[in-house]
Design a protein around this motif. Structure first.
Motif, PDB file in Angstrom:
ATOM      1  N   HIS A  65       0.824  -1.208   0.000  1.00  0.00           N
ATOM      2  CA  HIS A  65       0.000   0.000   0.000  1.00  0.00           C
ATOM      3  C   HIS A  65       0.861   1.261   0.000  1.00  0.00           C
ATOM      4  CE1 HIS A  65      -3.938  -2.035   1.532  1.00  0.00           C
ATOM      5  NE2 HIS A  65      -3.677  -2.286   0.263  1.00  0.00           N
ATOM      6  N   THR A  66       1.967   1.248   0.718  1.00  0.00           N
ATOM      7  CA  THR A  66       2.870   2.402   0.729  1.00  0.00           C
ATOM      8  C   THR A  66       3.463   2.631  -0.655  1.00  0.00           C
ATOM      9  OG1 THR A  66       3.382   2.036   3.067  1.00  0.00           O
ATOM     10  CG2 THR A  66       4.944   3.372   1.804  1.00  0.00           C
ATOM     11  N   GLY A  67       3.855   1.562  -1.339  1.00  0.00           N
ATOM     12  CA  GLY A  67       4.388   1.688  -2.700  1.00  0.00           C
ATOM     13  C   GLY A  67       3.362   2.257  -3.661  1.00  0.00           C
ATOM     14  N   GLU A  68       2.130   1.755  -3.550  1.00  0.00           N
ATOM     15  CA  GLU A  68       1.069   2.296  -4.402  1.00  0.00           C
ATOM     16  C   GLU A  68       0.862   3.784  -4.133  1.00  0.00           C
ATOM     17  OE1 GLU A  68      -2.003  -1.341  -5.317  1.00  0.00           O
ATOM     18  OE2 GLU A  68      -2.231  -0.280  -3.413  1.00  0.00           O
ATOM     19  N   ASP A  69       0.762   4.146  -2.850  1.00  0.00           N
ATOM     20  CA  ASP A  69       0.496   5.542  -2.484  1.00  0.00           C
ATOM     21  C   ASP A  69       1.642   6.469  -2.888  1.00  0.00           C
ATOM     22  OD1 ASP A  69      -1.947   4.828  -1.371  1.00  0.00           O
ATOM     23  OD2 ASP A  69      -1.217   4.835   0.697  1.00  0.00           O
ATOM     24  N   ALA A  70       2.877   6.012  -2.725  1.00  0.00           N
ATOM     25  CA  ALA A  70       4.035   6.863  -2.973  1.00  0.00           C
ATOM     26  C   ALA A  70       4.431   6.935  -4.444  1.00  0.00           C
ATOM     27  CB  ALA A  70       5.230   6.372  -2.153  1.00  0.00           C
ATOM     28  N   ALA A  71       4.245   5.863  -5.189  1.00  0.00           N
ATOM     29  CA  ALA A  71       4.749   5.844  -6.569  1.00  0.00           C
ATOM     30  C   ALA A  71       3.699   5.409  -7.591  1.00  0.00           C
ATOM     31  CB  ALA A  71       5.973   4.932  -6.663  1.00  0.00           C
ATOM     32  N   GLY A  72       3.022   4.307  -7.340  1.00  0.00           N
ATOM     33  CA  GLY A  72       2.085   3.767  -8.328  1.00  0.00           C
ATOM     34  C   GLY A  72       0.921   4.691  -8.617  1.00  0.00           C
ATOM     35  N   PHE A  73       0.265   5.168  -7.573  1.00  0.00           N
ATOM     36  CA  PHE A  73      -0.900   6.027  -7.779  1.00  0.00           C
ATOM     37  C   PHE A  73      -0.516   7.388  -8.367  1.00  0.00           C
ATOM     38  CE2 PHE A  73      -3.786   3.795  -4.392  1.00  0.00           C
ATOM     39  CZ  PHE A  73      -3.764   2.638  -5.164  1.00  0.00           C
ATOM     40  N   PRO A  74       0.570   8.016  -7.904  1.00  0.00           N
ATOM     41  CA  PRO A  74       0.962   9.271  -8.557  1.00  0.00           C
ATOM     42  C   PRO A  74       1.299   9.079 -10.045  1.00  0.00           C
ATOM     43  CG  PRO A  74       1.996   9.137  -6.410  1.00  0.00           C
ATOM     44  CD  PRO A  74       1.350   7.797  -6.677  1.00  0.00           C
ATOM     45  N   ALA A  75       1.923   7.965 -10.389  1.00  0.00           N
ATOM     46  CA  ALA A  75       2.235   7.697 -11.799  1.00  0.00           C
ATOM     47  C   ALA A  75       0.948   7.551 -12.605  1.00  0.00           C
ATOM     48  CB  ALA A  75       3.094   6.437 -11.924  1.00  0.00           C
ATOM     49  N   ALA A  77      -2.027   8.789 -11.805  1.00  0.00           N
ATOM     50  CA  ALA A  77      -2.712  10.085 -11.841  1.00  0.00           C
ATOM     51  C   ALA A  77      -2.073  11.014 -12.859  1.00  0.00           C
ATOM     52  CB  ALA A  77      -2.695  10.731 -10.457  1.00  0.00           C
ATOM     53  N   GLY A  78      -0.760  10.927 -12.990  1.00  0.00           N
ATOM     54  CA  GLY A  78      -0.071  11.763 -13.958  1.00  0.00           C
ATOM     55  C   GLY A  78      -0.427  11.424 -15.394  1.00  0.00           C
ATOM     56  N   GLN A  79      -0.599  10.140 -15.658  1.00  0.00           N
ATOM     57  CA  GLN A  79      -0.915   9.721 -17.029  1.00  0.00           C
ATOM     58  C   GLN A  79      -2.421   9.624 -17.281  1.00  0.00           C
ATOM     59  OE1 GLN A  79       1.533   6.528 -18.425  1.00  0.00           O
ATOM     60  NE2 GLN A  79       0.151   6.028 -20.115  1.00  0.00           N
ATOM     61  N   PHE A  80      -3.180   9.328 -16.228  1.00  0.00           N
ATOM     62  CA  PHE A  80      -4.629   9.151 -16.354  1.00  0.00           C
ATOM     63  C   PHE A  80      -5.336  10.012 -15.300  1.00  0.00           C
ATOM     64  CE2 PHE A  80      -2.546   5.088 -17.390  1.00  0.00           C
ATOM     65  CZ  PHE A  80      -2.906   4.954 -18.729  1.00  0.00           C
ATOM     66  N   VAL A  86     -10.788   7.880  -8.052  1.00  0.00           N
ATOM     67  CA  VAL A  86     -10.643   6.465  -7.693  1.00  0.00           C
ATOM     68  C   VAL A  86      -9.413   6.285  -6.807  1.00  0.00           C
ATOM     69  CG1 VAL A  86     -10.151   4.154  -8.618  1.00  0.00           C
ATOM     70  CG2 VAL A  86     -11.826   5.626  -9.757  1.00  0.00           C
ATOM     71  N   LEU A  87      -8.319   6.903  -7.194  1.00  0.00           N
ATOM     72  CA  LEU A  87      -7.071   6.787  -6.430  1.00  0.00           C
ATOM     73  C   LEU A  87      -7.231   7.374  -5.030  1.00  0.00           C
ATOM     74  CD1 LEU A  87      -4.622   7.704  -9.323  1.00  0.00           C
ATOM     75  CD2 LEU A  87      -5.147   5.407  -8.447  1.00  0.00           C
ATOM     76  N   ALA A  88      -7.969   8.457  -4.912  1.00  0.00           N
ATOM     77  CA  ALA A  88      -8.217   9.059  -3.593  1.00  0.00           C
ATOM     78  C   ALA A  88      -9.006   8.092  -2.706  1.00  0.00           C
ATOM     79  CB  ALA A  88      -8.958  10.382  -3.743  1.00  0.00           C
ATOM     80  N   GLN A 143      -6.041  -2.268 -16.141  1.00  0.00           N
ATOM     81  CA  GLN A 143      -5.869  -1.779 -17.512  1.00  0.00           C
ATOM     82  C   GLN A 143      -4.969  -0.546 -17.538  1.00  0.00           C
ATOM     83  OE1 GLN A 143      -9.429  -1.095 -19.771  1.00  0.00           O
ATOM     84  NE2 GLN A 143      -8.334  -0.106 -21.428  1.00  0.00           N
ATOM     85  N   ALA A 144      -5.145   0.344 -16.586  1.00  0.00           N
ATOM     86  CA  ALA A 144      -4.308   1.542 -16.539  1.00  0.00           C
ATOM     87  C   ALA A 144      -2.848   1.171 -16.282  1.00  0.00           C
ATOM     88  CB  ALA A 144      -4.816   2.508 -15.467  1.00  0.00           C
ATOM     89  N   PHE A 145      -2.620   0.236 -15.356  1.00  0.00           N
ATOM     90  CA  PHE A 145      -1.243  -0.217 -15.136  1.00  0.00           C
ATOM     91  C   PHE A 145      -0.692  -0.875 -16.399  1.00  0.00           C
ATOM     92  CE2 PHE A 145      -1.646  -0.105 -10.346  1.00  0.00           C
ATOM     93  CZ  PHE A 145      -0.550   0.719 -10.141  1.00  0.00           C
ATOM     94  N   ASP A 146      -1.536  -1.598 -17.127  1.00  0.00           N
ATOM     95  CA  ASP A 146      -1.096  -2.221 -18.376  1.00  0.00           C
ATOM     96  C   ASP A 146      -0.665  -1.175 -19.399  1.00  0.00           C
ATOM     97  OD1 ASP A 146      -1.523  -4.760 -17.425  1.00  0.00           O
ATOM     98  OD2 ASP A 146      -3.374  -5.096 -18.533  1.00  0.00           O
TER      99      ASP A 146
END
Length: 173
Positions: A65-75, A77-80, A86-88, A143-146
């Protein structure tokens, strides 16, 4: 062209990596719940074994969850940017889960026959929340991660862990 193809394959694998991490976490939580039930029924499991297994699970879930919050979700949000609401909500779920993990850790510090039912109820609640969270996250984000342009980032950076030989691991393992 070859580098673009490689990046696309890495990204496609990232969505499946998310699913694999969730599968491993579900499996481990099921094992912990079974162990607590067995302990409550009088098995020869020792409290230290239960605490060790749960501590390892809680650490892996927290890293994810920390990895998602710190890097995955911001990435994402930046592209999508349309995924921002949803991320919030997923971040709010992560906070809820963190609160449950704190309570669970406190309960496990003094697990005994008299409070094992309370521990089991807490684990059951965690399992229900995680199942809902994982299903929604997979439905909304795989799909977004893909399609994510990863650049130099790794799956471990974006998801807080990766699956290696059937186990979830991070650089801290």
């Amino acid at each position: 062209m070859a580098a673009t193809h490689l990046d696309a394959n890495r990204a496609r694998a990232l969505g499946q990596e998310l699913v694999a991490i969730h599968h491993w976490l579900r499996t481990e939580l099921t094992r912990i719940r079974a162990d607590v039930s067995a302990y409550a029924a009088g098995s020869d499991l020792r409290p230290t074994q239960l605490r060790a297994h749960c501590t390892a699970f809680c650490a892996a879930l927290t890293r994810h969850h920390t990895g998602e919050d710190a890097a995955g979700f911001p990435a994402l949000a930046g592209q999508f940017p349309e995924l921002t609401p949803v991320l919030a909500e997923l971040r709010a779920d992560h906070q809820l889960v963190a609160d449950i993990l704190r309570r669970l850790t406190e309960l496990l510090d003094s697990i005994g026959p008299d409070n094992s039912a309370t521990v089991r109820r807490e684990l059951d609640g965690l399992a229900a929340i995680l199942e809902s969270h994982f299903q929604w996250e997979e439905r909304k984000l795989v799909q977004a991660f893909d399609e994510l342009e990863m650049g130099a980032r790794t799956g471990e950076e974006l998801l807080g862990a990766e699956v290696r030989r059937g186990r979830v691991r991070s650089s801290r393992d």
